[in-house]
Design a protein around this motif. Structure first.
Motif: not given
Length: 494
Positions: A343-371
């Motif tokens: 929507r902004s025509g630049g990469d700021n919104d793209a970075r917002m979307v990407l950072r959100h998903e990277m936050a999920h990924s970082l936490m997912t990697l740390r998840t103890d799957l026994t739980a």
């Protein structure tokens, strides 16, 4: 946005298996904030996290990836194969199938196209063309591990009367993207196998994705990968990412490469500034989709059309570690045509979307799957609030387009409660609930400090009930935290 894991029969499928981690609906309203769109059918708003579902599948019913699945075809030592071993009988043994897959794996490793195609029926021209394209796409990936393993077979593998046999074989493509995956992960295919007569060769006559089973939001297990979906892929490798897209849109990978890398460094800077344990990876696999149809069919075949701007899939490792299932890597998919990306025509919104998903990924990697049982009950306001907090880190709350309409809802009368998981079923309120999660994380960081914010979220991801995590990490009851946060939210509304 979204967060996800791989499936095994009996559980929901990858990424969207658990309903809480299903395909995410879009952000309730676009900017400007008009009336809410028709209710999406899937639960999660803009960007959830697919991880838990696929994980559940992989852990269920003794059919976890890497554990070795039972074969549902005829027992090769049973009476039917023994009868088929007679003068006119036809049979296919497990040893023959294992040898076929071994030759297939070795041909891929040797970059031997002819050897790779040898398993497939040469008269099936479309099949040969498709497998040739797959081979060429796989050659573009930094694969440190790539092999095919037998999962299970379905149907008759023997015929005592020489009529030939046709059955299905589920095959695990075990692979590891060098420098990006922590451990090998697996994509599941379903091969249709034919032996026309006693002395006929074993031929594969059709290939599709293996069924995930269960009642989840994906019909398959991590299938199709971009290498299956697109005739020709483009792979753009940056300092921090492996960007995969349709070769016809290679320009997008080049255009957004810097935005992807900046999103990684931004996310890791927040992480490291707060002294939590070091991230398990600083490199991500990012796939660019064009539209919701592609979003619905990358690393999954969704049972409902995608509506999210992006999602993160947690891939369960193909082999257990010390007897435990772990996450081997993640895959981030973003829709480059979505209004939240462009929507902004630049990469700021793209970075917002990407950072959100990277936050999920970082936490997912740390998840103890026994739980896993606890993990499937994670509070949405924690999962999505944290991802929003990382997405907007360093920017005021007003930078979020959700803020203005959400503050109006607060002024119009609000119950002062954290949204429960059942509240996320109301698609018209998704934007508000994302914002409430965001403000909860902002208030937590302001009152208790960012290091405790990270510790609190990690505790929840590790399976600690949210109320206990509040007491253990923040030193307050969840009710007291909620009361202070409600005052904070109302103060924002003036």
């Amino acid at each position: 946005m979204t967060q996800g894991h791989p499936p095994a029969a009996g559980w929901p499928p990858p990424g969207n298996a658990d309903p809480r981690y299903g395909a995410a609906p879009p952000p309730g309203q676009p900017t400007p904030w008009g009336p809410p769109p028709p209710a999406p059918k899937s639960r999660r708003g803009l960007w959830i996290g697919l991880a838990a579902g696929a994980l559940a599948l992989a852990l269920c019913a003794g059919t976890a990836v890497g554990v070795g699945l039972g074969l549902r075809g005829d027992d090769e030592d049973g009476p039917a194969p023994k009868a088929a071993a007679g003068a006119n009988g036809v049979t296919v043994t497990d040893a023959e199938l294992a040898a076929l897959l071994d030759r297939h794996s070795k041909a891929l490793a040797a970059k031997d196209l002819d050897g790779y195609l040898a398993a497939f029926d040469p008269d099936r021209k479309d099949l040969i063309a498709g497998q040739t394209q797959l081979f060429r796409n796989l050659m573009k990936l930094p694969l440190s591990v790539a092999r095919y393993e037998m999962l299970e077979k379905q149907g008759r593998v023997s015929d005592a009367f020489g009529q030939g046999v046709t059955f299905q074989l589920d095959v695990s493509f075990v692979h590891q993207l060098d420098g990006f995956d922590l451990a090998p992960v697996a994509e599941w295919y379903r091969w249709t196998i034919v032996r026309a007569g006693k002395d006929a060769p074993i031929r594969v006559v059709a290939v599709t994705g293996a069924s995930a089973g269960g009642n989840g939001d994906s019909k398959t297990v991590y299938y199709p990968g971009p290498w299956d979906k697109w005739r020709d892929i483009h792979v753009e490798r940056t300092a921090y990412a492996l960007i995969i897209t349709d070769a016809a849109r290679a320009d997008l990978a080049v255009r957004y490469a810097l935005a992807v890398d900046r999103s990684v460094t931004d996310s890791l800077a927040v992480w490291r500034a707060n002294a939590p344990p070091e991230p398990m990876t600083d490199k991500f696999v990012v796939t660019f989709a064009a539209g919701k149809d592609e979003m619905t069919s990358l690393y999954r075949i969704g049972t409902e059309k995608a509506t999210e701007a992006g999602y993160s899939v947690g891939m369960v490792a193909a082999e257990r570690k010390n007897g435990k299932a772990t996450i081997g890597g993640t895959r981030i998919v973003v829709d480059t045509t979505d209004r939240y990306f462009t929507r902004s025509g630049g990469d700021n919104d793209a970075r917002m979307v990407l950072r959100h998903e990277m936050a999920h990924s970082l936490m997912t990697l740390r998840t103890d799957l026994t739980a896993v049982d606890e993990f499937s009950k994670l509070d949405e306001w924690v999962v999505e609030g944290f991802a929003e907090y990382i997405a907007f880190s360093g920017r005021p709350l007003t930078a979020s387009a959700r803020t203005a309409p959400s503050l109006q809802l607060v002024r119009n009368g609000w119950n002062g409660k954290l949204p429960g998981n059942s509240d996320w079923d109301n698609p018209g309120m998704l934007t508000f609930h994302y914002w409430l999660g965001h403000t909860a994380m902002t208030h937590l960081a302001d009152k208790h400090g960012e290091p405790k914010l990270f510790r609190f979220v990690e505790a929840v991801y590790a399976g600690t009930p949210t109320d206990r995590a509040a007491r253990d990490v923040l030193g307050v009851s969840l009710d007291d935290f909620q009361a202070g946060w409600a005052d904070y939210v109302r103060a924002q509304a003036g």
